[in-house]
Design an enzyme around this catalytic site. Structure first.
Site, PDB file in Angstrom:
ATOM      1  N   GLU A 291       0.848  -1.211   0.027  1.00  0.00           N
ATOM      2  CA  GLU A 291       0.038  -0.084  -0.076  1.00  0.00           C
ATOM      3  C   GLU A 291       0.823   1.094  -0.120  1.00  0.00           C
ATOM      4  OE1 GLU A 291      -3.111   0.080  -0.497  1.00  0.00           O
ATOM      5  OE2 GLU A 291      -3.350  -2.084  -0.116  1.00  0.00           O
TER       6      GLU A 291
ATOM      7  N   CYS B 217      -1.388   9.139   2.074  1.00  0.00           N
ATOM      8  CA  CYS B 217      -1.254   8.572   0.547  1.00  0.00           C
ATOM      9  C   CYS B 217      -2.388   8.717  -0.287  1.00  0.00           C
ATOM     10  CB  CYS B 217      -1.023   7.021   1.042  1.00  0.00           C
ATOM     11  SG  CYS B 217      -2.360   5.994   1.711  1.00  0.00           S
TER      12      CYS B 217
END
Length: 485
Positions: A210, A247
């Site tokens: 991720e 993110c």
């Protein structure tokens, strides 16, 4: 190393003896996670404030609430996820049954991230537990208060033989990666992800990464009320979650050149309303996590051509590691601020002659983790969905896709691979084992030598699912055999 070997041996024994496979064990651990975050809420607030300066409201929204929601969702659905599922088999194999059995992978390594050090640690753990694995959690050393909290508290609530927290820096991570794992789940930067993939390749260990990327916002709708809502959500999504250190946070905005001045003024107004003015008096916004990251983000503004594009903000507070929310208009596209993931409170605005050019602009760059577009136009939405590639697309809001357990969360290309959340987390930490059972009844002789033209015709029809043709072929063969006799 001896202690690490002992811990891993204990985890392997716990898995091999089958204690993690039963539904009651899985449910008990999920309930324990809910008790952990509920009974230690004040300690979590304090740890997040120490590491990142997070306000309790932000801490609950982005950390505690995420974990509780995820655990509740898994508790509600886990028996259904675990159940063996029947599947269709070709009629040619009758009588036979086909089933798919989800089974745990084994002992998994989960490496958390510093920007959401509670939720990005425990959320994947929920998926691993739901799937019946034993777990090593390595929290990020860049959030030391949260890492210490997890190391101290987790053993008091969760099964110590099956779930372990191993804190430490890069030297600990390096030692962990030397071992064979059944799965590695990592949240962090592409640079570290390459190290993890290299280590995992030695053992052919499956990996979920991720990562991040430069997530764009396309501002297509520019009517009065729509624009007010869009800008409010952009400001909340850019600077609200961890001061842009997220993110899936907004990295830059694409807008038509004629609309940029109005956009800038609205952004300024909402920044002042949400976070205040002057870097020394900012509120409701996190600080930069440490000196290294502070210097990195500040250095993005050092290029004279970049600093010349600043239209709001730009001030820094070195003592408290705070950087003022900063807006830039048309910084050079080859500058670091437009080629690297910002991961901080800086927002470039890129102006285009026509907003439709935004699709080409995005496609000329690495695939982002998320694309955000504010538009009412169905045709433009369709173009974004069909003509771009990203981990996700969200229309008319920012970052809310992360809250949805029914949607997969993950990247594509340089923004990562693999997915999790809800059932997708369960699947990430499971192996779907195919099970086929067949009777001794009805033997198909054409599958065996010696070969002849009849058997070739039979096999061709079987692969083309031409069952009527097969029946006719068999009847004709039986007829010719009877006639010959």
């Amino acid at each position: 190393m001896e202690e690490l070997h002992a811990n891993l041996a204990e985890l392997n024994r716990a898995f091999c003896c089958g204690k993690t496979r039963g539904v009651e064990w899985r449910k008990s651990q999920l309930r324990a996670i809910i008790r952990l975050i509920t009974e230690n809420e004040a300690q979590i607030f304090e740890a997040l404030h120490q590491d990142l300066g997070k306000h309790p409201v932000e801490a609950y929204r982005d950390e505690i609430g995420i974990v509780k929601k995820s655990a509740d969702h898994s508790l509600l659905h886990i028996e259904k996820w675990m159940a063996m599922k029947k599947d269709w088999l070709p009629l040619l194999l009758f009588p036979a049954t086909g089933q798919v059995l989800p089974e745990p992978l084994g002992t998994v390594l989960i490496m958390g991230s510093w920007n959401f050090p509670i939720s990005l640690a425990l959320d994947p753990v929920i998926g691993a537990i739901s799937a019946g694995n034993t777990v090593v959690l390595k929290p990020s050393e860049l959030a030391p208060a949260c890492s210490s909290f997890l190391h101290r508290i987790v053993p008091l609530y969760l099964d110590k033989e099956a779930i372990k927290v191993i804190p430490g820096g890069s030297e600990v991570a390096e030692k962990l990666l030397q071992h064979r794992w059944d799965k590695i789940f990592f949240t962090g930067s592409p640079r570290v992800a390459r190290i993890i993939m290299s280590a995992a390749a030695k053992h052919l260990t499956p990996v979920t990464l991720e990562l991040g990327g430069k997530c764009p916002v396309i501002l297509h709708s520019f009517s009065g009320s729509d624009l007010q809502v869009a800008v409010k959500r952009i400001v909340g999504g850019k600077w609200g979650p961890c001061a842009g250190q997220a993110c899936i946070g907004v990295d830059y905005v694409l807008v038509q050149q004629k609309d940029a001045p109005v956009l800038v003024e609205l952004l300024k107004n909402y920044i002042k309303k949400f976070y205040g003015e002057k870097v020394e008096k900012l509120q409701n916004i996190c600080r930069i996590v440490n000196q290294n990251h502070f210097d990195r983000v500040r250095n993005l503004l050092q290029d004279p051509s970049v600093s010349a594009s600043i239209v709001y903000g730009g001030s820094v507070d070195c003592k408290n590691l705070m950087i003022e929310p900063t807006i830039l208009v048309d910084p050079p596209l080859d500058s670091d601020i437009m080629t690297e993931e910002i991961f901080g409170p800086l927002l470039p605005i890129i102006t285009l002659d026509k907003i439709e050019e935004s699709i080409d602009f995005i496609n000329e760059r690495p695939k982002p983790l998320a694309i955000y577009a504010f538009t009412r136009c169905k045709r433009f939405k369709e173009r974004i969905m069909q003509e771009t590639s990203s981990g996700s697309v969200t229309f008319n809001d920012i970052m809310i896709q992360f809250l949805c357990d029914s949607l997969p969360f993950g990247g594509v290309g340089e923004s990562g691979f693999g997915r999790y959340h809800g059932k997708y987390s369960f699947d990430t930490f499971s192996h779907e084992k195919a099970i086929l059972q067949r009777s001794y009844f009805l033997e198909l002789e054409p599958r065996y030598p010696p070969w002849n033209d009849f058997k070739l015709t039979f096999i061709k029809m079987a692969y083309n699912f031409n069952y009527i043709g097969l029946l006719l072929l068999l009847l004709r063969r039986m007829f010719h055999r009877g006639k010959a006799q």
